[in-house]
Design a protein around this motif. Sequence first.
Motif, PDB file in Angstrom:
ATOM      1  N   SER A   1     -32.978   3.905  11.441  1.00  0.00           N
ATOM      2  CA  SER A   1     -34.407   3.965  11.720  1.00  0.00           C
ATOM      3  C   SER A   1     -35.129   3.397  10.512  1.00  0.00           C
ATOM      4  N   LEU A   2     -36.117   2.569  10.759  1.00  0.00           N
ATOM      5  CA  LEU A   2     -36.800   1.881   9.665  1.00  0.00           C
ATOM      6  C   LEU A   2     -37.739   2.847   8.942  1.00  0.00           C
ATOM      7  N   PRO A   3     -37.516   3.065   7.653  1.00  0.00           N
ATOM      8  CA  PRO A   3     -38.411   3.972   6.902  1.00  0.00           C
ATOM      9  C   PRO A   3     -39.825   3.411   6.838  1.00  0.00           C
ATOM     10  N   SER A   4     -40.795   4.308   6.786  1.00  0.00           N
ATOM     11  CA  SER A   4     -42.188   3.881   6.679  1.00  0.00           C
ATOM     12  C   SER A   4     -42.590   3.624   5.233  1.00  0.00           C
ATOM     13  N   ASP A   5     -42.149   4.488   4.325  1.00  0.00           N
ATOM     14  CA  ASP A   5     -42.583   4.374   2.938  1.00  0.00           C
ATOM     15  C   ASP A   5     -41.407   4.232   1.977  1.00  0.00           C
ATOM     16  N   ARG A   6     -40.527   5.223   1.946  1.00  0.00           N
ATOM     17  CA  ARG A   6     -39.440   5.225   0.966  1.00  0.00           C
ATOM     18  C   ARG A   6     -38.307   4.317   1.449  1.00  0.00           C
ATOM     19  N   VAL A   7     -38.587   3.014   1.448  1.00  0.00           N
ATOM     20  CA  VAL A   7     -37.627   2.052   1.982  1.00  0.00           C
ATOM     21  C   VAL A   7     -36.372   1.946   1.123  1.00  0.00           C
ATOM     22  N   GLU A   8     -36.460   2.345  -0.133  1.00  0.00           N
ATOM     23  CA  GLU A   8     -35.297   2.248  -1.011  1.00  0.00           C
ATOM     24  C   GLU A   8     -34.252   3.318  -0.704  1.00  0.00           C
ATOM     25  N   ASP A   9     -34.591   4.323   0.094  1.00  0.00           N
ATOM     26  CA  ASP A   9     -33.649   5.407   0.378  1.00  0.00           C
ATOM     27  C   ASP A   9     -32.415   4.926   1.134  1.00  0.00           C
ATOM     28  N   THR A  10     -32.545   3.839   1.898  1.00  0.00           N
ATOM     29  CA  THR A  10     -31.404   3.346   2.671  1.00  0.00           C
ATOM     30  C   THR A  10     -30.580   2.325   1.891  1.00  0.00           C
ATOM     31  N   GLY A  11     -31.040   1.944   0.712  1.00  0.00           N
ATOM     32  CA  GLY A  11     -30.331   0.930  -0.055  1.00  0.00           C
ATOM     33  C   GLY A  11     -28.924   1.333  -0.441  1.00  0.00           C
ATOM     34  N   GLY A  12     -28.711   2.610  -0.761  1.00  0.00           N
ATOM     35  CA  GLY A  12     -27.382   3.062  -1.158  1.00  0.00           C
ATOM     36  C   GLY A  12     -26.361   2.893  -0.055  1.00  0.00           C
ATOM     37  N   LEU A  13     -26.727   3.256   1.169  1.00  0.00           N
ATOM     38  CA  LEU A  13     -25.808   3.125   2.295  1.00  0.00           C
ATOM     39  C   LEU A  13     -25.522   1.658   2.601  1.00  0.00           C
ATOM     40  N   VAL A  14     -26.564   0.828   2.557  1.00  0.00           N
ATOM     41  CA  VAL A  14     -26.363  -0.600   2.819  1.00  0.00           C
ATOM     42  C   VAL A  14     -25.410  -1.200   1.791  1.00  0.00           C
ATOM     43  N   SER A  15     -25.536  -0.780   0.530  1.00  0.00           N
ATOM     44  CA  SER A  15     -24.647  -1.296  -0.519  1.00  0.00           C
ATOM     45  C   SER A  15     -23.199  -0.882  -0.284  1.00  0.00           C
ATOM     46  N   VAL A  16     -22.993   0.342   0.223  1.00  0.00           N
ATOM     47  CA  VAL A  16     -21.640   0.854   0.438  1.00  0.00           C
ATOM     48  C   VAL A  16     -20.947   0.124   1.580  1.00  0.00           C
ATOM     49  N   VAL A  17     -21.700  -0.411   2.528  1.00  0.00           N
ATOM     50  CA  VAL A  17     -21.097  -1.069   3.680  1.00  0.00           C
ATOM     51  C   VAL A  17     -20.257  -2.276   3.252  1.00  0.00           C
ATOM     52  N   PHE A  18     -20.643  -2.968   2.195  1.00  0.00           N
ATOM     53  CA  PHE A  18     -19.917  -4.171   1.778  1.00  0.00           C
ATOM     54  C   PHE A  18     -18.513  -3.850   1.261  1.00  0.00           C
ATOM     55  N   PRO A  19     -18.332  -2.898   0.336  1.00  0.00           N
ATOM     56  CA  PRO A  19     -16.948  -2.528  -0.015  1.00  0.00           C
ATOM     57  C   PRO A  19     -16.201  -1.888   1.149  1.00  0.00           C
ATOM     58  N   PHE A  20     -16.912  -1.226   2.049  1.00  0.00           N
ATOM     59  CA  PHE A  20     -16.280  -0.672   3.245  1.00  0.00           C
ATOM     60  C   PHE A  20     -15.661  -1.795   4.079  1.00  0.00           C
ATOM     61  N   ILE A  21     -16.400  -2.912   4.230  1.00  0.00           N
ATOM     62  CA  ILE A  21     -15.871  -4.061   4.981  1.00  0.00           C
ATOM     63  C   ILE A  21     -14.673  -4.670   4.262  1.00  0.00           C
ATOM     64  N   ASP A  22     -14.756  -4.787   2.941  1.00  0.00           N
ATOM     65  CA  ASP A  22     -13.641  -5.361   2.181  1.00  0.00           C
ATOM     66  C   ASP A  22     -12.378  -4.511   2.313  1.00  0.00           C
ATOM     67  N   ALA A  23     -12.552  -3.198   2.456  1.00  0.00           N
ATOM     68  CA  ALA A  23     -11.394  -2.302   2.545  1.00  0.00           C
ATOM     69  C   ALA A  23     -10.745  -2.328   3.927  1.00  0.00           C
ATOM     70  N   LEU A  24     -11.389  -2.928   4.917  1.00  0.00           N
ATOM     71  CA  LEU A  24     -10.818  -2.953   6.265  1.00  0.00           C
ATOM     72  C   LEU A  24      -9.509  -3.734   6.320  1.00  0.00           C
ATOM     73  N   SER A  25      -9.358  -4.699   5.445  1.00  0.00           N
ATOM     74  CA  SER A  25      -8.122  -5.507   5.451  1.00  0.00           C
ATOM     75  C   SER A  25      -6.910  -4.684   5.019  1.00  0.00           C
ATOM     76  N   THR A  26      -7.144  -3.522   4.407  1.00  0.00           N
ATOM     77  CA  THR A  26      -6.035  -2.673   3.955  1.00  0.00           C
ATOM     78  C   THR A  26      -5.709  -1.557   4.940  1.00  0.00           C
ATOM     79  N   VAL A  27      -6.403  -1.525   6.080  1.00  0.00           N
ATOM     80  CA  VAL A  27      -6.133  -0.482   7.080  1.00  0.00           C
ATOM     81  C   VAL A  27      -4.693  -0.628   7.578  1.00  0.00           C
ATOM     82  N   ASN A  28      -3.963   0.458   7.541  1.00  0.00           N
ATOM     83  CA  ASN A  28      -2.558   0.440   7.943  1.00  0.00           C
ATOM     84  C   ASN A  28      -2.314   1.610   8.889  1.00  0.00           C
TER      85      ASN A  28
END
Length: 376
Positions: free
Chosen positions: A267-294
């Motif tokens: 959901s798009l924040p109205s004011d504190r838009v930086e609150d979602t930045g941490g989760l968005v940043s984590v998604v990138f290493p999460f994607i990189d780790a998918l190649s190691t799924v066994n």
Amino acid sequence: MASFLSNLLAGLTPPPHINPVQYDGIEYKWSIFVFRPALFQHELYLLAGVFVYIVFVTIGVSRNSSKVNKWHVIVPQFNAHRPILEKQFSKPLGKSGLTKDGYSDFFNFSTGRRNVMSLHTVFALQPRHDLFQWLYQFGRTLIDLHYRPKDDVTLDFKLSASALNQDFVWAVVAKDELLSIKEDRWDLEQTFTKTSENSNLPPTLSVMSEFADVTDNLLKPALVAALNDPKVLPYFRSLSVTDQPRIRPEAPLPASSRQKHVILSLSLPSDRVEDTGGLVSVVFPFIDALSTVNLRPETRTKLKKTREELDKTLKADADKEKKEELSQAAEDKKAAKRRAEEERIAKLPAAEQQKILEKERKRAMRKTQGKAVVRK
């Protein structure tokens, strides 16, 4: 006829305006022009309505643009997520920045990163610029308790071929989104996933997974920590990994057309838009780790079997629909031929029509007699 038209025109023609002789209201005069405001009451209401509508549209357009710009890329003083994209992609923005479709839908295209072919960022905002649609949505919320229009932002990561060598569907979903996501996402229906709780996640979140083995491989500490962040939870809707399309295909997809996606919905924040930045940043290493799924061999076997059975079902449904279409086409062709023959007969003289009808009657009698002989 002439009198009828004259009467009709007379009825449609408005009566001539007659200025009252006695007028004691406000009056403005300039040269030969006279303006009497009291004579234009209805026009005043119309102008007021137009003014209110224009103000509503202007405020709505401005508010939607402001919400998107704060979250994403345009306004320099905010830049809540632009540094993340610039760090991760060689081409974080399109040539013209955000692409706008109307005043409530915005898009951005990012490319140039390992394991990610492209990122489509889609903003779907409430129609604050459209008074009538906004009133419809507001009225529907009073009737349908499950209908809650929101400002949404979806980050759709299209994975490269080497990013994930396993086929599965998995998601973490906010519980109040479970009903709507099952309606909107075919790949997250019970055909593939089962919904369960996970002790590592907040009680407001559920896991949708085909097998527990998949969840054990994907729920890493960094992602768990990001999903437990109290600043993120009010905006989190879902995070999914899928090898299936979001809409049910009409036929089995060839291997060359199959794509794998990681989709983050917020959901798009109205004011504190930086609150979602941490989760968005984590998604990138999460994607990189998918190649190691066994996954365990038995899990891979079951996943493969599920998709083989699904392809058989899709093929059977497609063949059935094709047969029905061919049957309907044959029926339509036969009906068109019958209509053409009836039209041809209708144009013949009465004697010729009588001969044809007699011939048809005898043919029907022979068919009836043949059926009776077979029954004996």
